[in-house]
Motif scaffolding. Sequence first.
Motif, PDB file in Angstrom:
ATOM      1  N   PHE A   1      15.513  36.420  12.834  1.00 59.18           N
ATOM      2  CA  PHE A   1      16.169  37.520  12.154  1.00 59.18           C
ATOM      3  C   PHE A   1      15.337  38.779  12.215  1.00 59.18           C
ATOM      4  O   PHE A   1      14.127  38.745  12.481  1.00 59.18           O
ATOM      5  CB  PHE A   1      16.521  37.170  10.710  1.00 59.18           C
ATOM      6  CG  PHE A   1      15.601  36.215  10.029  1.00 59.18           C
ATOM      7  CD1 PHE A   1      14.506  36.652   9.306  1.00 59.18           C
ATOM      8  CD2 PHE A   1      15.846  34.850  10.105  1.00 59.18           C
ATOM      9  CE1 PHE A   1      13.678  35.763   8.662  1.00 59.18           C
ATOM     10  CE2 PHE A   1      15.015  33.949   9.460  1.00 59.18           C
ATOM     11  CZ  PHE A   1      13.912  34.401   8.733  1.00 59.18           C
ATOM     12  N   ASN A   2      16.014  39.902  11.958  1.00 64.46           N
ATOM     13  CA  ASN A   2      15.322  41.179  12.055  1.00 64.46           C
ATOM     14  C   ASN A   2      14.255  41.266  10.956  1.00 64.46           C
ATOM     15  O   ASN A   2      14.389  40.635   9.898  1.00 64.46           O
ATOM     16  CB  ASN A   2      16.317  42.350  12.044  1.00 64.46           C
ATOM     17  CG  ASN A   2      16.692  42.847  10.663  1.00 64.46           C
ATOM     18  OD1 ASN A   2      15.855  43.081   9.803  1.00 64.46           O
ATOM     19  ND2 ASN A   2      18.001  43.037  10.461  1.00 64.46           N
ATOM     20  N   PRO A   3      13.186  42.014  11.177  1.00 70.31           N
ATOM     21  CA  PRO A   3      12.042  41.988  10.260  1.00 70.31           C
ATOM     22  C   PRO A   3      12.336  42.511   8.857  1.00 70.31           C
ATOM     23  O   PRO A   3      11.551  42.257   7.928  1.00 70.31           O
ATOM     24  CB  PRO A   3      11.000  42.875  10.967  1.00 70.31           C
ATOM     25  CG  PRO A   3      11.771  43.696  11.938  1.00 70.31           C
ATOM     26  CD  PRO A   3      12.931  42.856  12.360  1.00 70.31           C
TER      27      PRO A   3
ATOM     28  N   THR B   1      20.276  39.495  13.142  1.00 72.71           N
ATOM     29  CA  THR B   1      19.393  38.806  14.087  1.00 72.71           C
ATOM     30  C   THR B   1      18.348  39.770  14.653  1.00 72.71           C
ATOM     31  O   THR B   1      18.482  40.988  14.573  1.00 72.71           O
ATOM     32  CB  THR B   1      20.204  38.209  15.251  1.00 72.71           C
ATOM     33  OG1 THR B   1      21.012  39.231  15.851  1.00 72.71           O
ATOM     34  CG2 THR B   1      21.103  37.091  14.767  1.00 72.71           C
ATOM     35  N   LYS B   2      17.311  39.203  15.246  1.00 79.92           N
ATOM     36  CA  LYS B   2      16.240  40.012  15.845  1.00 79.92           C
ATOM     37  C   LYS B   2      16.819  40.945  16.888  1.00 79.92           C
ATOM     38  O   LYS B   2      16.425  42.108  17.009  1.00 79.92           O
ATOM     39  CB  LYS B   2      15.176  39.096  16.444  1.00 79.92           C
ATOM     40  CG  LYS B   2      13.919  39.821  16.911  1.00 79.92           C
ATOM     41  CD  LYS B   2      12.855  38.817  17.335  1.00 79.92           C
ATOM     42  CE  LYS B   2      11.563  39.532  17.745  1.00 79.92           C
ATOM     43  NZ  LYS B   2      10.512  38.571  18.153  1.00 79.92           N
ATOM     44  N   SER B   3      17.746  40.425  17.692  1.00 78.65           N
ATOM     45  CA  SER B   3      18.587  41.223  18.587  1.00 78.65           C
ATOM     46  C   SER B   3      19.877  40.445  18.755  1.00 78.65           C
ATOM     47  O   SER B   3      19.993  39.316  18.282  1.00 78.65           O
ATOM     48  CB  SER B   3      17.907  41.459  19.951  1.00 78.65           C
ATOM     49  OG  SER B   3      17.914  40.263  20.720  1.00 78.65           O
TER      50      SER B   3
ATOM     51  N   TRP C   1      27.044  35.580  11.473  1.00 79.49           N
ATOM     52  CA  TRP C   1      27.721  36.094  12.672  1.00 79.49           C
ATOM     53  C   TRP C   1      26.854  35.851  13.899  1.00 79.49           C
ATOM     54  O   TRP C   1      25.613  35.938  13.835  1.00 79.49           O
ATOM     55  CB  TRP C   1      27.962  37.584  12.499  1.00 79.49           C
ATOM     56  CG  TRP C   1      28.548  38.305  13.680  1.00 79.49           C
ATOM     57  CD1 TRP C   1      29.867  38.525  13.933  1.00 79.49           C
ATOM     58  CD2 TRP C   1      27.833  38.942  14.754  1.00 79.49           C
ATOM     59  NE1 TRP C   1      30.028  39.255  15.085  1.00 79.49           N
ATOM     60  CE2 TRP C   1      28.790  39.518  15.616  1.00 79.49           C
ATOM     61  CE3 TRP C   1      26.485  39.068  15.067  1.00 79.49           C
ATOM     62  CZ2 TRP C   1      28.443  40.215  16.772  1.00 79.49           C
ATOM     63  CZ3 TRP C   1      26.130  39.758  16.224  1.00 79.49           C
ATOM     64  CH2 TRP C   1      27.101  40.324  17.056  1.00 79.49           C
ATOM     65  N   CYS C   2      27.500  35.535  15.018  1.00 78.36           N
ATOM     66  CA  CYS C   2      26.756  35.439  16.281  1.00 78.36           C
ATOM     67  C   CYS C   2      27.695  35.720  17.447  1.00 78.36           C
ATOM     68  O   CYS C   2      28.911  35.539  17.351  1.00 78.36           O
ATOM     69  CB  CYS C   2      26.097  34.071  16.450  1.00 78.36           C
ATOM     70  SG  CYS C   2      27.241  32.682  16.543  1.00 78.36           S
TER      71      CYS C   2
END
Length: 658
Positions: free
Chosen positions: A359-361, A350-352, A382-383
């Motif tokens: 999502f992360n870049p 995820t982005k954070s 996952w979260c």
Amino acid sequence: MNKLVKHILALLFCGCLLQPASAEELKLTSLDGNTVLTVNIDEQISWSVEKYNRTILPKVIVDMTVNGNPLAKSPSLKAKKEVDRSESFEVTVPLKNHKVSNEYKELQLGFKGGFGLHFRVYNEGVAYRFFTSLRGDVEVNNEVMDMVFPDGTNSYFPKEVSTYSHYERNYLHLDIDSIPVGDFCSLPVLFNQDNEQLRVLFSEANVYDYPNMFLESAGNKHLVSMFPKAVKETIPQPGARADRNVIITKEHDYIAKTNGKRTYPWRLFVITNDDKTLLEQDMVMQLSDPLKIDDTSWIKPGKVAWDWWNDNNIYGVDFESGLNTETYKYFIDFASSYGIEYVILDEGWTKSTTEILDFNPDMDVKELIRYGEEKGVGVILWCLWKPLDENMQEILDTYAQWGAKGIKVDFMQRADQYMVNSYEQIAKACAERKLLVDYHGSYKPNGLRRAYPNVISYEGVKGNENNKWSEDITPLHNTILPFIRMAVGPMDYTPGAMINMQKENFNISFSRPMSMGTRCHQMAMYVVFESGLQMMCDNPSNYYKEEECTRFISKIPSVWDRTIALEASVGEYVAVARQNGENWYLGGMSNWEERTIHLDFAFLPKGTFELELFTDGVNANRFAQDYKVKTITVQKGDKLTLKLAKGGGFAGILHPVE
């Protein structure tokens, strides 16, 4: 009549008058006649149980305090009924048996004051629960269970330091009378009597809208129930983990606020002098609500290529490994090559950790899901529980729209009423969107998965991930788990380590973790340990390198038509046979002791079977990765002797020969 006789009669008459009019003793006997439960109604309600012609639990006092009033103080019985049941039901995601027999006797007691008790006696054990028939909402201030144990009782005690916990504990082997007053444990817990020849496994089932129970030492061989209070207010824990940890700042003075007309959780006791029974019984499923989902055709158990344990430490590729699209396509390619159903994107996608709608870049999650569909591999995301709880509908809608197959929700860490309700809310919301649920940072299974079979697994176990930072995950620990934690439901232990060490060679490494015990010890877990979503924790590069073992593991299913315990002794060894279709699967594990296991193939149907068998190699006591594989034919009634190394194991697949 002389004066002495008159005086004695007068005393006896007065004594009778002092006894409460409602004093009564009621008995309930199991269908096989071996277990007798006795309920005593006097100034309080208590019960005891006998089995094998001996007293197992001499006195268990039970009560509930509702709206500040103890219900069972000087109870008055107004109705009683005995019921016999002989039925069976099918399990949607069968982790032990596809069809579960449910045969018992039940004693239903109703008391003045709008409450009652149900007692059940199975051949394998006993259970009880309260019910109330009170108007409107009520506040349950406490539920009392005060148990006294016979002399010489000890336990495998999963000691907790707080009810705010991941519930990943070591099982401390302690005498009951040596546990300090105030020390407490989570469930399940195993008690041992008669020099450990008799076992009593205690847990709970059908826990809805109510907190989990814990057990606290009251000294003098007494353990009493305790519960987390209903949470009123929390604040984020200061520091790096504010995204997942909270501080409970205010609590209510009750454990649950709930509808006054309901049944409460079952309290269950498996009682046996045969450790095999702990592996074969299914009392949590028997005591839980039936299916609440109309369509279950989409629920697909299986295995998962997992990233987090191995720290994405792949090698032999022409790109830099890590949290990026290329790495996860490599995971998907690996899963597709071996018929593995899923890949998990764990922490970092995820982005954070709180911005979980993006999502992360470096990772194109939509492209990974598309690529996985092309390759026949589903993606599970996952979260963290905290941001999910704050925005559940939008988050789950988004994941479902992307095409994800499920979620791995983590860091719940509580067992109060709000959290128990959250588990059901997540299960229900995910079922509506055809999403699987794997609970991590969770308490043990309480029966939710029978009603919501998309709840595919639970952590709540001290499993392989602990190898990254501790020396706790030993073969001894692994041979305790099947009889206690696994006895109440699936456990996401995350097996599959390909770097295996004996005790003297083991080293802690977060990024390149290893396991204690032999290669075959790890391979056996895919048969011995129950989970509808069985992880493959090591990295694909290691699995490719160990092609023979990986191909074998990939053929082991995660659901079973039938389970038979072959050899069993808590903390020493375990061996099981499980059936899936026409095939049978064998798995066995030892603690740190070398030993010989004698397998009897009496469980097989008639005919000839080809057995593909992995056993510890001749040098496995020194080099834990040493194994031997052979193929032999066996028939019903044949016997086979296997030698297990220190921390050893074996695994086998039996195919019928046409």
